[in-house]
Design an enzyme around this catalytic site. Structure first.
Site, PDB file in Angstrom:
ATOM      1  N   ASP A 240      24.506  -5.938 -25.129  1.00 10.03           N
ATOM      2  CA  ASP A 240      24.781  -6.807 -23.987  1.00 10.03           C
ATOM      3  C   ASP A 240      24.489  -8.224 -24.473  1.00 10.03           C
ATOM      4  O   ASP A 240      23.367  -8.702 -24.455  1.00 10.03           O
ATOM      5  CB  ASP A 240      23.876  -6.422 -22.807  1.00 10.03           C
ATOM      6  CG  ASP A 240      24.083  -7.324 -21.604  1.00 10.03           C
ATOM      7  OD1 ASP A 240      24.697  -8.394 -21.759  1.00 10.03           O
ATOM      8  OD2 ASP A 240      23.627  -6.949 -20.517  1.00 10.03           O
ATOM      9  N   GLU A 335      11.839  -8.497 -21.076  1.00 16.89           N
ATOM     10  CA  GLU A 335      13.125  -8.225 -20.437  1.00 16.89           C
ATOM     11  C   GLU A 335      12.875  -7.035 -19.534  1.00 16.89           C
ATOM     12  O   GLU A 335      12.925  -5.898 -19.965  1.00 16.89           O
ATOM     13  CB  GLU A 335      14.192  -7.951 -21.499  1.00 16.89           C
ATOM     14  CG  GLU A 335      15.577  -8.085 -20.937  1.00 16.89           C
ATOM     15  CD  GLU A 335      15.995  -6.873 -20.146  1.00 16.89           C
ATOM     16  OE1 GLU A 335      15.618  -6.770 -18.947  1.00 16.89           O
ATOM     17  OE2 GLU A 335      16.689  -6.030 -20.710  1.00 16.89           O
ATOM     18  N   GLU A 344      13.418   0.024 -11.149  1.00 18.32           N
ATOM     19  CA  GLU A 344      12.514   0.312 -12.292  1.00 18.32           C
ATOM     20  C   GLU A 344      11.106  -0.176 -12.028  1.00 18.32           C
ATOM     21  O   GLU A 344      10.159   0.298 -12.631  1.00 18.32           O
ATOM     22  CB  GLU A 344      12.934  -0.332 -13.622  1.00 18.32           C
ATOM     23  CG  GLU A 344      14.131   0.248 -14.264  1.00 18.32           C
ATOM     24  CD  GLU A 344      14.414  -0.374 -15.620  1.00 18.32           C
ATOM     25  OE1 GLU A 344      13.481  -0.614 -16.387  1.00 18.32           O
ATOM     26  OE2 GLU A 344      15.598  -0.608 -15.897  1.00 18.32           O
ATOM     27  N   HIS A 533      25.215  -5.356 -18.821  1.00 20.81           N
ATOM     28  CA  HIS A 533      24.967  -3.920 -18.595  1.00 20.81           C
ATOM     29  C   HIS A 533      24.368  -3.670 -17.207  1.00 20.81           C
ATOM     30  O   HIS A 533      24.309  -2.539 -16.750  1.00 20.81           O
ATOM     31  CB  HIS A 533      24.093  -3.326 -19.701  1.00 20.81           C
ATOM     32  CG  HIS A 533      22.643  -3.642 -19.577  1.00 20.81           C
ATOM     33  ND1 HIS A 533      22.127  -4.897 -19.817  1.00 20.81           N
ATOM     34  CD2 HIS A 533      21.584  -2.869 -19.218  1.00 20.81           C
ATOM     35  CE1 HIS A 533      20.817  -4.875 -19.621  1.00 20.81           C
ATOM     36  NE2 HIS A 533      20.469  -3.654 -19.261  1.00 20.81           N
TER      37      HIS A 533
END
Ligand code: SAH
Length: 596
Positions: A240, A335, A344, A533
């Protein structure tokens, strides 16, 4: 974490009421004795199960025999080492699992100091040996203390002295059980942030004296970290280019910040961001990852001859310790962004790292993210995901389409599908946002920009990411940089043929008028950008909205961690639709979604 806590006193504590009323009636005394006998029975039956030596591939008929063998042959006494290292119940569990998994010699075990990383790693909470009886007996069962003898006597005490001793022993046992329970509660809420589970445990406590039913612990981590052990996911992220090139661009074009800095890379994966940081002149980089990928990162660091700068530490950032002499870092790079930004829940971990490790005035990279929200016509995607089912080889399979309204859809929509100016529904400045603020409720007002009457099938959510060279917030006039196909940012950082990066060829951050403002690097995951992505997150509407120019769609967007899995999100969108000339009171629509 696949935590198997079967120590009976942890999940089945004594009723704390009893401690407050030492003058219990005889019937309560009987209950105490019954509890004691029950616990003793558990310990006894466990102790009588076949048990493997900790140091040899030999199995003994009972736990005691295995322990005796390990003590006489290998000089290992669990109680002594537990006391010497001051091990709490979890560290004791980790020690057993570590010995079983890593097969150290008994002298290596004897040399442990209690500060070894495995004592804080969740990996070693997982039983290395299935149904290991050593994990299920209490520490006092490891030796034959007088106190235990006192507790194990089933018959009533014969004189006052033995009755006093027995009461004292019981009180100590109760105190220990309470301490363990308090520790356990803290552990669960810190790790899993699960108020709900804590409440469940409270209820279980109340029921425990009669039922002795253990509450299974939920594990939102194992699957998560396993998924990051796979190569594919890292390949997708690194490929990405909008993502990776933007990080590279920020790090490599801010050498004044990175030169001689101590950097922490939270969730290093392959270590790519750490490598950039080392290239930008960092003095030391600590690269943290709890997934198996950390082992690959170690190899990668070595292969690139940067092991004198980069130290990979395997473990959850919440659990790790920095090496001797390091307390704080100058920059945290991470990240952490997931679908719809917060899927997440990794940001919680990054904020934890910030609060623990970032020095005052240090830089968070990225420094800010904004969740953006807009009206999205999404006609094509609607046909593909929903309309399609109504005519399949001439049959109506629409029943298949209903779930689409319950779950947010992650897919790419083109810029032409966006039919309102996007609004910021959540502005997250990494310098001071708190985990609590990640569950939020924001009002929004979207005004249709369509030049004709159309059907709008969805809302679209995406996020913009900003890095400022100082870590300060972006000024309100800052625009996000939209990466277009063929944009030099993609080629400059990672030129075709993999030629090494040269800092002087980099274009600086997105233009900001005025002097003295921080340099900004940014990227968008919105429909106007080269797709990333993360794609976009689409919330399909059960009732498509009819809009013309100026139609106002107003409402509230609520987002919180799912109570079923803290890594997933529950979203609630309340909205009304009003055409400019319409004076009637609009209906309120409510739709609930899961981002999972
Ligand atoms: N920095 C890498 C990988 C990003 S993916 C890159 O840019 O390519 C996020 C990584 O963070 C995963 O490898 C995951 O295992 C790790 N991670 C997530 N939460 C973590 C935590 N609490 N402690 C340590 N690592 C974590």
């Amino acid at each position: 974490m696949a935590l198997r806590l079967t120590g009976s006193h942890i999940l089945q504590p004594e009723d704390p009421e009893r401690d407050e009323h030492p003058d219990t009636s005889s019937s309560e005394d009987e209950e105490d004795d019954e509890d004691l006998n029950w616990d003793d029975w558990v310990s006894d039956s466990l102790a009588k199960r076949p048990c493997k030596s900790l140091f040899e591939n030999r199995t003994f008929d009972t736990v005691q025999e295995a322990l005796l063998y390990d003590e006489t042959t290998h000089g290992f006494n669990f109680k002594t080492i537990s006391e010497r290292l001051g091990l709490d119940p979890y560290k004791r569990i980790r020690l057993i699992n570590w010995i079983r998994k890593e097969h150290p010699s008994s002298s290596e075990v004897a040399a442990l100091t209690g500060t070894e990383p495995f004592f804080t790693s969740d990996e070693y909470l997982k039983p290395s040996l299935e149904d290991d009886p050593l994990l299920q007996i209490e520490p006092d069962d490891w030796s034959d203390s007088d106190e235990e003898e006192e507790l194990e006597k089933p018959e009533p005490p014969k004189d006052l002295a033995s009755a006093t001793r027995r009461i004292q022993a019981l009180q100590r046992k109760l105190e220990q059980a309470k301490k363990d329970l308090a520790y356990y509660r803290q552990f669960v809420s810190e790790r899993l942030n699960l108020a709900d589970l804590t409440n469940e445990l409270k209820k279980a406590d109340e029921a425990s004296s009669s039922t002795h039913v253990a509450v299974p612990l939920r594990d939102d981590d194992s699957h998560y970290f396993q998924s990051y052990a796979e190569n594919d996911i890292h390949s997708v992220m690194i490929n990405d280019k909008v993502r990776t090139a933007s990080y590279a661009k920020f790090i490599l074009s801010n050498q004044e910040a990175f030169k001689d800095a101590v950097v922490m890379d939270v969730g290093c994966g392959t270590g790519i961001l750490s490598l950039f940081a080392a290239k930008a002149g960092a003095k030391r980089v600590f690269s943290i990852d709890a997934s198996d990928i950390a082992e690959k990162a170690k190899q990668i660091v070595k292969a690139n001859e940067l092991d004198n700068v980069i130290t990979v530490i395997r473990g959850k950032v919440e659990d790790i310790k920095l090496p001797e002499g390091y307390d704080k870092v100058d920059i945290i790079v991470s990240e952490w962004m997931g679908y719809a930004l917060l899927y997440e829940s990794m940001l919680d971990s990054v904020l934890h790292a910030r609060d623990r490790f970032l020095r005052p005035g240090g830089i968070m990279a990225p420094s800010q993210t904004q969740m953006m929200f807009a009206l999205c016509e999404a006609g094509e995607l609607f046909k593909e995901r929903i309309g399609f089912w109504s005519d399949v080889y001439g049959f109506d399979l629409s029943a298949m389409a209903t779930d689409v309204y319950d779950d947010a859809v992650v897919d790419v929509v083109g810029p032409e599908t966006v039919v309102s100016e996007p609004v910021v529904i959540k502005d997250l400045y990494l310098g001071d946002i708190t985990p609590k603020q990640l569950d939020f409720s924001s009002p929004f007002k979207l005004v249709s920009t369509s030049d004709r009457r159309i059907k709008v099938h969805s809302f679209v959510l995406y996020f913009d990411t900003y890095f400022t060279s100082t870590g300060e917030p972006i000024p309100p006039e800052a625009d996000v940089y939209i990466v277009k196909e063929g944009d030099p940012v993609l080629a400059e950082v990672w030129p075709l043929g993999g030629r090494p990066y040269q800092a002087r060829r980099m274009s600086s951050g997105s233009p900001l008028k005025g002097k003295g403002l921080p340099k900004i690097t940014s990227f968008s995951t919105g429909p106007a950008s080269v797709p990333t992505h993360w794609k976009q997150t689409i919330f399909f509407l059960r009732e498509p909205i009819s809009v013309a120019g100026g139609t106002v769609v107003e409402g509230i967007f609520k987002c919180k961690k799912s109570s079923e899995n803290s890594r997933e999100l529950d979203v609630e969108i309340h909205y009304t639709v009003k055409d400019p000339e319409d004076t009637s009171t609009p209906d309120v629509f409510v739709q609930l979604y899961k981002v999972r």
